[in-house]
Design a protein around this motif. Structure first.
Motif, short mmCIF file in Angstrom:
data_model
loop_
_atom_site.label_atom_id
_atom_site.label_comp_id
_atom_site.label_asym_id
_atom_site.label_seq_id
_atom_site.Cartn_x
_atom_site.Cartn_y
_atom_site.Cartn_z
N ASN A 144 0.16 70.53 -32.36
CA ASN A 144 0.65 70.90 -32.57
C ASN A 144 0.52 72.44 -33.79
O ASN A 144 1.36 73.28 -33.19
N ARG A 145 0.49 72.18 -34.77
CA ARG A 145 -0.09 72.79 -35.38
C ARG A 145 -0.25 73.42 -35.46
O ARG A 145 -0.53 75.07 -36.23
N GLU A 190 14.40 81.10 -36.38
CA GLU A 190 14.21 80.84 -37.58
C GLU A 190 14.86 81.16 -38.16
O GLU A 190 15.85 81.50 -39.58
N CYS A 201 5.49 71.81 -27.31
CA CYS A 201 5.89 72.07 -28.07
C CYS A 201 6.48 73.79 -28.23
O CYS A 201 6.75 74.19 -27.00
N GLU A 224 10.02 64.33 -37.79
CA GLU A 224 8.19 64.42 -38.79
C GLU A 224 8.68 66.23 -38.35
O GLU A 224 7.77 66.93 -39.10
N ASP A 225 9.53 67.26 -38.54
CA ASP A 225 9.94 68.66 -39.01
C ASP A 225 10.06 68.52 -40.14
O ASP A 225 9.97 70.13 -41.00
N TYR A 226 10.11 67.90 -41.02
CA TYR A 226 10.86 67.66 -42.19
C TYR A 226 9.77 68.50 -43.24
O TYR A 226 10.49 69.45 -43.85
N HIS A 262 8.95 72.12 -42.19
CA HIS A 262 9.18 73.27 -42.26
C HIS A 262 10.61 73.54 -42.47
O HIS A 262 10.74 74.10 -42.60
#
Length: 513
Positions: free
Chosen positions: A91-92, A411, A121, A364-366, A368
């Motif tokens: 995904n990254r 964002e 994603c 798991e988005d810690y 970000h």
């Protein structure tokens, strides 16, 4: 040379290629969906795969501003096919961007939520200016490496981007005109004549006229065009013998327009080099390009095979090498709005202390989340440059509505939310795709600002926070509240603010280490 040595050499090359990351850019445009799969080698993109689906989102945008159910279903079916191709890519290394129609559609969230489930994603909805930046960087990778000043034009289904710059874009505009929207507006039911074409061209000129001086006052040395409409016009002119390869001239455009005037409907268009699918939106795109040529006094436009997708991948490559354009944007905003950067760093240090204590509470988005939190704190005082009274509201407004290179609209909304709520009364924002407020992070930002009110370094020893289903527990050293009566009072006020939002903040004693 022996076969064994050759085999070893080939194996070494293959192993080296396998170690080079593969990146994917998926552009959910207004006229079509495009996927680019590529590697980055020696400063250039090496294309591995491309795929296009003729999904015209802009055609499915109804008068009430919603996407038609049929269009949504066709788009989702297309994404099923894209999903199979990108399934094995981390995904990254994948970025999916939505442009004009997904910015405009009132029910875009319905489509985006289903699309994310299919692609596995997230999808970034980007502003027109961010689209322009990505287009420029994509096309720039197709340039010779010099400092020549260039004008880049990208005509999409619903918007047209104009960008001027050299090694970096300096002037960027996104205009509300595209091949699909102009075809629908000026050539309804496929009817075509000289009068309707002239109206479309004049409308395009009017759009360009509003921004023309920003480009004409600092002339370019070379003009470059990108994307479907411009490549289609180039192909037709070349087939007609009216242009050299990879270029469009004023004379050639005039000859093409004159040729099309022989027809009464778009369906009748019979010119060499024009495929059936592009024919449907060709008139609108041509009128836009003609209007840009006329208003900017252009005589020639070179054509690039690169566009927004290449720019997206270059951004992903930059992230892999810890070059994040968003950090540059934050620094620019700090300078522009004269932010007290030392104080912002002090607040951020305290916030990260609390965040790290609770890292296991987040998914798991810690990483970000930490970046967004840090950037929000970096910019939480930009509104002071407007007025100190209610400056948090001014800051939040600027972050929500400014053009911020590298940031998606989701964002920006998250940054605005954190900043709006860093002091005083807690306020909600409408939950939309990609925006899911986390009140624990708001709590951390508020406490970081509250404890640093004196704008000087403080001793954080013994200060800790824990979250549970019942709320937050803030541990402070013995006698700390008695020694800091102003902060004590602020914490009591904070408890009241939290209760009003059905949150709980409990103060407990800790033992300093």
């Amino acid at each position: 040379m022996s076969k064994d040595i050759l085999a070893e050499g080939e194996a070494g090359i293959l192993a080296e290629l396998d170690s080079i990351p593969t990146y994917v850019a998926l552009d959910l445009g207004s006229n079509s969906f495009h996927m680019l799969v590529a590697r980055y080698l020696s400063g250039k993109l090496e294309v591995i795969d491309r795929h296009r689906e003729g999904i015209r989102l802009a055609e499915g945008l109804r008068k009430d501003g919603t996407l038609a159910k049929k269009t949504i279903n066709e788009a989702l079916m297309a994404l099923e096919r894209f999903a199979e191709r990108i399934r094995s890519i981390p995904n990254r290394h994948v970025r999916v961007v939505g442009t004009n129609t997904l910015r405009a559609a009132r029910n875009a969230d319905i489509f985006l939520e289903k699309a994310e489930l299919i692609l596995q994603c997230p999808i970034d909805i980007i502003t027109g200016i961010e689209e322009a930046r990505l287009v420029y960087f994509g096309v720039a990778n197709d340039f010779d490496p010099d400092a020549k000043r260039r004008l880049v034009i990208d005509i999409g289904g619903g918007s047209t981007e104009l960008i001027c710059g050299d090694t970096q874009p300096s002037t960027m505009e996104s205009l509300h005109m595209g091949c699909v929207s102009y075809t629908q507006r000026f050539f309804p039911e496929g009817k075509f004549n000289k009068k309707s074409y002239r109206k479309a061209k004049i409308a395009a000129q009017a759009e360009v006229q509003a921004v023309a001086n920003a480009f004409l006052d600092n002339p370019w040395q070379e003009a470059v065009g990108a994307s479907g409409t411009i490549k289609a016009v180039e192909a037709v002119l070349e087939a007609m013998g009216c242009a050299d390869s990879h270029s469009i001239t004023r004379e050639g455009l005039d000859q093409l327009v004159e040729r099309l005037m022989e027809f009464k409907t778009i369906e009748e268009f019979s010119v060499p080099g024009l495929n059936e699918e592009r024919k449907k939106v060709f008139a609108g795109g041509l009128a836009v390009l003609d209007g840009v040529f006329t208003e900017l006094g252009m005589q020639e436009l070179h054509v690039s095979n690169y566009a927004i997708r290449e720019g997206v991948i270059l951004d992903l490559v930059g992230l892999d090498h810890e070059r994040d354009v968003r950090s540059d944007t934050v620094r620019f905003f700090q300078q522009q709005y004269r932010v007290d950067q030392k104080h912002a760093e002090r607040v951020k240090h305290f916030a990260f202390l609390l965040l790290e204590q609770t890292a296991t509470d987040f998914d798991e988005d810690y990483t970000h989340l930490k970046k967004l939190l840090g950037w929000a704190i970096d910019l939480h005082e930009i509104g002071i440059s407007i007025a100190h009274s209610s400056y948090h509201k001014h800051s939040a407004y600027l972050l929500l509505h400014s053009n911020m290179a590298g940031f998606s609209k989701q964002e920006q909304k998250m940054l605005s939310f954190y900043v709006l709520n860093h002091r005083r009364k807690l306020r909600t924002m409408e939950q939309t795709y990609g925006f899911e407020p986390d009140w624990r992070l708001v709590q951390i930002v508020r406490l970081a600002c509250l404890f640093n009110r004196r704008r000087e370094d403080i001793d954080t020893n013994g200060i800790a926070i824990r979250f549970s289903s019942e709320g937050a527990k803030l541990a402070l050293p013995k006698d700390w509240l008695e020694r800091n009566p102003l902060t004590n009072a602020a914490l009591r006020d904070e408890q009241a603010y939290q209760r009003a939002q059905s949150n709980n903040l409990e103060l407990v004693k800790s033992v300093a280490k």
